[in-house]
Design a protein around this motif. Sequence first.
Motif, PDB file in Angstrom:
ATOM      1  N   TYR A 558       0.852  -1.189   0.000  1.00  0.00           N
ATOM      2  CA  TYR A 558       0.000   0.000   0.000  1.00  0.00           C
ATOM      3  C   TYR A 558       0.886   1.237   0.000  1.00  0.00           C
ATOM      4  N   GLU A 559       0.457   2.245  -0.702  1.00  0.00           N
ATOM      5  CA  GLU A 559       1.228   3.485  -0.793  1.00  0.00           C
ATOM      6  C   GLU A 559       0.478   4.620  -0.105  1.00  0.00           C
ATOM      7  N   THR A 560       1.197   5.352   0.745  1.00  0.00           N
ATOM      8  CA  THR A 560       0.636   6.535   1.401  1.00  0.00           C
ATOM      9  C   THR A 560       1.748   7.534   1.643  1.00  0.00           C
ATOM     10  N   SER A 561       1.386   8.794   1.673  1.00  0.00           N
ATOM     11  CA  SER A 561       2.396   9.838   1.862  1.00  0.00           C
ATOM     12  C   SER A 561       2.790   9.981   3.323  1.00  0.00           C
ATOM     13  N   LYS A 562       2.002   9.416   4.244  1.00  0.00           N
ATOM     14  CA  LYS A 562       2.271   9.615   5.663  1.00  0.00           C
ATOM     15  C   LYS A 562       2.990   8.414   6.242  1.00  0.00           C
ATOM     16  N   LYS A 563       4.117   8.690   6.898  1.00  0.00           N
ATOM     17  CA  LYS A 563       4.904   7.659   7.556  1.00  0.00           C
ATOM     18  C   LYS A 563       5.087   8.052   9.019  1.00  0.00           C
ATOM     19  N   SER A 570       1.905   4.892   8.506  1.00  0.00           N
ATOM     20  CA  SER A 570       1.051   5.287   9.621  1.00  0.00           C
ATOM     21  C   SER A 570      -0.295   4.586   9.502  1.00  0.00           C
ATOM     22  N   THR A 571      -0.880   4.229  10.656  1.00  0.00           N
ATOM     23  CA  THR A 571      -2.208   3.598  10.646  1.00  0.00           C
ATOM     24  C   THR A 571      -3.208   4.467  11.406  1.00  0.00           C
TER      25      THR A 571
END
Length: 890
Positions: A558-563, A570-571
Motif C-alpha cells: 500500500y502506498e501513502t504519503s504519511k509515515k 502510519s495507521t
Amino acid sequence: MPTSPNARHRLFLIDAMAHIYRAYYAVRGLATKSGQPTNAVFGFTSIVRKLQKTYAPEYLVVAMDSAAPSFRKAWFENYKANRAEMPADLQEQIPVIEKVCDALRIPRVKVDGYEADDLIGTLARLAVEQGLEAVIVSNDKDMTQLVRDGISILRVDNKSGEFVWCDRAGVEAWIGVPPEQVVDVLALWGDSSDNIPGAPGIGEKGAVQLIRQFGSLDEALARHAEVSRKTYREALRDHQATIALAKRLVTICQEAPVTLDLESFRSQPPDAAACYELFSALEFKALTAEFAKLLAAAEQVPSATPTAAVTTSYHELATSEGLRRAFDSVYARDSFAFHFEDDAGVMTRGSLSFGPGHALRFERAALDAGTRDGLLEILANGLVNKACHDAKRALYLINCPPHSGVPATEALASGQDFRFESLRDDVHLAGYLLDPGVKAERLTLTGLAETYLGLEAGAVQALDPADVVSRLQAVLRPKLESEGLLTVYETMELPLTPVLYDVECAGVRIDPAPLVELEAELRRELERLTTEIYELAGEPFNINSPQQVADIFEKLNYETSKKTATGRISTSADVLEELAERYDLPRLILEYREHEKLLNTYVTVLPRLVHPATGRLHTTFTQTVTATGRLSSVRPNLQNIPIRTEMGRRTRRAFVAEEGCRLISADYSQIELRLLAHITEDARMTAAFQAGEDIHERTARDVFGAQTPEELQATRRLAKATNFGIAYGVGAYGLARNVGIGRKEAKKAIDAYFAAYPGIRRYMEETPENARRTGVVRTLYGRLRRMPDLNSRNFTVRSRAEREAINAPIQGTAADLMKLAMIEVARRLPAAFPRARLVLQVHDELLLEAPADDAPGVAALVRSVMEGVATLRVPLVVEARIGTNWLEAK
C-alpha cells in the motif's frame, strides 16, 4: 554513582548539541504567549539544572558546535552534506540557550573548525592527565569511545528521565562492545545523518556482531572470507577504503586547540537576577519562582511576586464556642475565602480566610449541629462575598447527593439543594478563563499559586488552602478585568456551576435492553469483519495493533504519503480514510474500529455506570477542559457519543424517560454556520439565513451552479462539507479528504466558495493576522483563546493554529450561547414547570425530562429561551422534539 578510588575532583562536560536536539524533538509545541519557541531552551535548561542540583559539579563547562565547517571536510568533501538544515525555530533558540548558560554562569567553549565532540574529547583527556575525573554529559553513542579509567558518561534515560552512569561495563551493555571497539563498530555502521558511508548493508547489529566475532575492524577486514553472510562478506571485501575513511571520520579528536582552564570552569552560583529576568521572559513558571525565591532571600524581591512575601497568621478552632465566634465574625466582613478538604468525597477539614496570610481552620469533627448550621448560614448569606477553588466540588462535599457514593449522614446540609449565595470568585474558573489551553494540573491550587503567585509547590502546600484562595483572588480578579473577561466570568461561568451540579444530580435513566440487543449485533458484525479482514490480509493478525496493521499494509505494498517517525506506514484514522478510498482492507479496519469503540466505550459500559442508589446515569461535566469554552464530560464522555452511524445513533434508544415522563431534545440548527454569517457579515449568507433558506442548497446553487433537483441532490453533500469545512478553516487537502474528491477539484470548490461569499474570505484572511499581532482570538462575548503557535516557524504547527484561530471565535461563541441558554432555562423552569429538569447537555443540544402533560410546554419554553438568548444578524433556530427515548426525541 561510580567513584574514583583516589576521590579525584570531577569536571562535568556537557554536550550541548546532543541535549538541544533531544529537547527540541522531545518537547514539542512549547512557546511563549507571543509565539517565541522555547521547547529546546526549556529541555536543555531542565537537564542542566537537574545536573547542578543532583551532583553539584565542582567544575562544569558546556561544549558547543561552531558554525564553521569541520576539519573533517578536508578529508571527505561530502561530510555532513546530506544533513538537513537546522529547523528555523530551533536555530533561533541557540542564542537564547547561550544566554541561559551565561545567566547560570556556566562557561561555554566553541572553536572554529572543531565539533563539540572534539572539544569534549580533548578536555576529558587533559582533565585525566591533571588528575581529575571527567564526566561527559551526553546521550550520543559516539562519545562512548572516550570512556576509560577516569572518563565516564552520564546520560539521560529516555523513559524515566533520570541520569544513568556509564563506565566500561555500561558502554558494553549499551553498545554491545567495550569502549576501545566502539570506533570499529561506528566505522562499519556509518552515520547517515553525518553522511559517513560505512559498509553498505551492515547496520548497527551487524557491525556489533562482526566486531565481537573478530575482536577488531582490522581482523574483520583481513578475514572477511570467513564471514558467512554474503552481504557482509562482500561489503568487507569490496569497501575497505570507504570503511577506513569512515573510521577516520568517526574518531573523536583529542588534540583540539582548547585549554583546560580549571579556574574558569569552576562552578559559580547562578546570577539570580539575570535568571529571574530571563526565565520570566521565557514564561518558565517553576524556574521563575525558583529564582524569585533566591532573590527574596537576598532581599531583592521582584515586584511580580509581592504576595509570596506575606506572613501567615493561622488559628485552629477546636471548640464550639470558638467556631461560633468565628462564623459570627463573618457578618462584620465584606468578603471571605473558604476551602474544604476531603478524603474520598467526605469533608475532613475546612478553613476561612479574610485576606492573604490569614486563616481560621477547623476539623470537620469539631462541628456540632449548631456550628454546622452557622457555617451553612454564612455560606448562603447573600450580603457577604465569597471566594473558593472549584465551587462544584464544594457543593458535593456539603450536599453529598446519593450518586456521590457518600452517605447522607456525612452531608453538612440537610438535603442536596444547598447553594452558595454571592459567590464572587472561583479561582479555578478564573485561572481557566485567563489561559483556557492550560493543562489541568496548572488549575489546581498548587498549579495556580506556582503560576500567579511565584510560589514553589512545597511552599504552597505549607500554606492553608483558604489563604491560597485569598491570595489568588487578589491577583486573578484584576487580571480578568484587564483582559476583558469579567463579563464571561460573571454572567456565564460562575452562574453555570450550580446548573451543572443540578444536571449531574438529576442524571438520566438508562434502559439496558436496547444495549443488550445492540451488543449482540455488534459482536456478530465484529466476527464478520474479522473474517473478511483476515481473508483480505492473507493471514490472521492483531487488528488493534498499529505495528501489525502496518506490517500487513507494507506486505500488500500500500502506498501513502504519511509515515511514522520510524519510516513505517502510519495507521492513524486519517491515513486509513485515505487508503480506504482505494483499498477494501483499510475500509474494513475503519469499520471494525468504529464498532469496537462503540461496543467498549458505550454499549457495554453504560449499564455499569448506572448508580444503584438512583437507578440513573450521572455523568460529570467540566467547565475547564476545552480551549474553546465548550463543556466536556467524563464517565461517560457523552460529548463523543456517536451519531454519524446507524449503530451509533441507536445507543440513544437506551436513554429513556421515567414512567409517565417524556424526554425533550432542543437542538440549535446550524448554529456555527449562522454565527459564521453574523461574525463575517457576509451579505449573501446572511440573506440566505434571514430568508429561511436551506443554506446547503443555496451554496450548491451559488457556488457549484446546481439548477435542477438532480443537480441539487448531487452537489448538496459537497456544499454541506464545504460550508462546515470552511467554518473549521479547512484547506483543499482537508476538503478533498472529507468529501472524497481530488485536491484540484477541492481547491476549485474553495475558490468558488470564496467568490460567492467574499465576507467569509476576508474573515479567514484577517483573523489569523489580527491574532498574530494580539496573541489571542475572542468570542462575541470576549472569551479569549491564546494562540502562541501562530508565530511558530514550523509550518504544520502554524497552519493548525491558523485553522484554530478561524474556528475558535465561532465555536467559542456557540459555547457561550449554550451556557447562557442553560442558565436561563434553569432559572425559568422551576416556576413554570417545577417537575421538569435538565438532564444532559451535548454540544448544541439540551435534553430535558418532564411529565408527559408538561412536555409540549417545556419544549416551547426551552425553544423560546434558546432562540432569544442573543440577537444576531441572522435568526437562531432551535428544533425541539419529544419522545420516550433520546433517539425518538432526536
